[in-house]
Design a protein around this motif. Sequence first.
Motif, mmCIF file in Angstrom:
data_model
loop_
_atom_site.group_PDB
_atom_site.id
_atom_site.type_symbol
_atom_site.label_atom_id
_atom_site.label_comp_id
_atom_site.label_asym_id
_atom_site.label_seq_id
_atom_site.Cartn_x
_atom_site.Cartn_y
_atom_site.Cartn_z
ATOM 1 N N ARG A 165 0.824 -1.212 0.000
ATOM 2 C CA ARG A 165 0.000 0.000 0.000
ATOM 3 C C ARG A 165 0.858 1.262 0.000
ATOM 4 N N LYS A 168 2.359 1.848 -3.528
ATOM 5 C CA LYS A 168 1.273 2.269 -4.410
ATOM 6 C C LYS A 168 0.921 3.729 -4.174
ATOM 7 N N GLU A 232 -9.536 -0.571 2.408
ATOM 8 C CA GLU A 232 -9.530 -1.679 1.444
ATOM 9 C C GLU A 232 -10.942 -2.141 1.084
ATOM 10 N N GLN A 237 -14.119 2.611 -8.282
ATOM 11 C CA GLN A 237 -12.849 2.918 -8.942
ATOM 12 C C GLN A 237 -13.098 3.872 -10.113
ATOM 13 N N PHE A 257 -8.985 -5.052 -6.215
ATOM 14 C CA PHE A 257 -8.210 -3.809 -6.228
ATOM 15 C C PHE A 257 -7.546 -3.632 -4.868
ATOM 16 N N ASP A 258 -6.243 -3.459 -4.874
ATOM 17 C CA ASP A 258 -5.534 -3.086 -3.647
ATOM 18 C C ASP A 258 -5.532 -1.566 -3.557
ATOM 19 N N GLU A 259 -5.686 -1.060 -2.372
ATOM 20 C CA GLU A 259 -5.780 0.386 -2.190
ATOM 21 C C GLU A 259 -4.463 0.972 -1.679
ATOM 22 N N PRO A 260 -4.213 2.229 -1.991
ATOM 23 C CA PRO A 260 -2.981 2.873 -1.516
ATOM 24 C C PRO A 260 -3.114 3.381 -0.086
ATOM 25 N N VAL B 183 -4.886 3.543 -10.513
ATOM 26 C CA VAL B 183 -5.774 2.384 -10.661
ATOM 27 C C VAL B 183 -5.003 1.202 -11.258
ATOM 28 N N LYS B 186 -3.345 -0.332 -8.438
ATOM 29 C CA LYS B 186 -4.265 -1.108 -7.600
ATOM 30 C C LYS B 186 -4.488 -2.500 -8.164
#
Lengths: 275, 240
Positions: A165, A168, A232, A237, A257-260, B183, B186
């Motif tokens: 995270r 990202k 998360e 998106q 989707f992984d979140e920052p 994105v 992500k």
Amino acid sequence: MKLDTPLGSLGPDITARLLTRRAAITRGASTSAVVAVGLRMASVPVAIAALSRDAFAQGALPEVVVRVLNLALTLEYLESEFYNTGVAKSGLIPAADRTIFTTIQAHENAHVQYLRSALGSAAVPKPTFDFTAGNGSGNGPYADVFTNYETFKAVAQAFEDTGVRAYKGQAGALQPYPAVLTAALTIHSVEARHAAEVRRLRGNFSETSPNEGWITRNMTDIPGTAAVYAGEENATQLGIDLTTITNIGVDELTESFDEPLTRRAVLAIVAPFIV
Amino acid sequence: MELDHLGTRDAAREETITADRRRFLRAAGLGGLALALPGVLAACGKEIAAPAAVKLAANTDIGDAATVTLNFATDAGVLNYAYALEQLEAAFYVQVIASPFGGMTATETRFLTDIRDHEVVHREFFAAALGSAKIPNLTPDFSGIDFTSRSSVLRTARAFEDLGVAAYNGAAMYLKSTAYLLVAGKIVSVEARHASAIRDLLEPRTSHFAPDAFDDAFSPTKVLAAADPFIVDTIIAINT
């Protein structure tokens, strides 16, 4: 099958593109020479380091790059010392799992080496760590981190998911510097590989939530890690509500989707581990 | 308006997609997704000026393959590149679950179903984000994969996931929009999680889940060449 063979390493094609992509890294013959050294050594890290170093005059890294890479370096120091300590602790890691952790250990040390190399004299020194999250008391909530294997794995997971995270969250800041951005991304995805392995190991490879390789909503079974997984649960998106475009469940939508995390959130998470 | 997701800077007008008419129309029928025809695009709004983003070639010769050109000078081109790869991955896992290899365990089924769902979400997300700017549905060629074989399926999955990671890592620098870069970030880490897990299934509890301290970053040309055997259509990257 053609793709069954290893897909190779950073090749001259993308190297050339990195070198010509944007003004920040446009250089003459000297650039190619430096990169060529890395490529001749057939070493991705060396090539990347050469690219990154060469993208800027030595000692003249843009402030934002120094700031981002030093955040990354702080996390890599944390992870590398954590695994160095855990792997050296006799009786902690069962023999069957040892290769998993020595692999991760080697990678984190390579990341430290790369970042220190890229930063040169701008690299921050390694902090003193308290892996119990006790701010130096040595008696924090993870007091048995190096004597209880379950705690060790849990802290490892939290570090890896935080690392994913954190990298990202800095991608946008590195966008004007394509060589550094690309190098950071090649670390970012390795942290994700680590995270998935540790998560699955914690679930004894049963592939059941929340011990799957991916993050389901903001679920965590590790005490004190709510901040590591906060956000998360996002299922929107680019302004698109994902629940409206498929009939796939929200658990899987959020896993996709992984979140920052922001720099501030990352530093708050690691603060208890730094003396 | 779907194209709002793309903003105005990278309007898809530079995208030129030529396709065999029959192949194109068939894909529309099979895919169940709205096909972006020139007339539709023209009606779609100000971002799409003539020439239309998608045009049908006059060629009606035999053959099923479309030729798709991805312009990496535009964010729409980069997103369509991701869309193409996600189409490939999603189609693969849909078939894996539809025709499971012999002896697939309940755990493996749960695991591969999850990955299928993630890839379908990625595919549908890019379709929604691109709106009328999206490339047509691609036709996969999985003739080289033995879906009855666990080894063939997992080794193909490994190749696709590793390729996906290297593709996103290598394409990020082309994106001009920070929102799109984020994105992509992500998604790439989820692909890396897949790659790790698939690799561990192949070689449990070894170093196989993460074979190097640094993942690959491949050029679009290299990725498309690797993906080419699995796609009937021809995809060309320009302005890389």
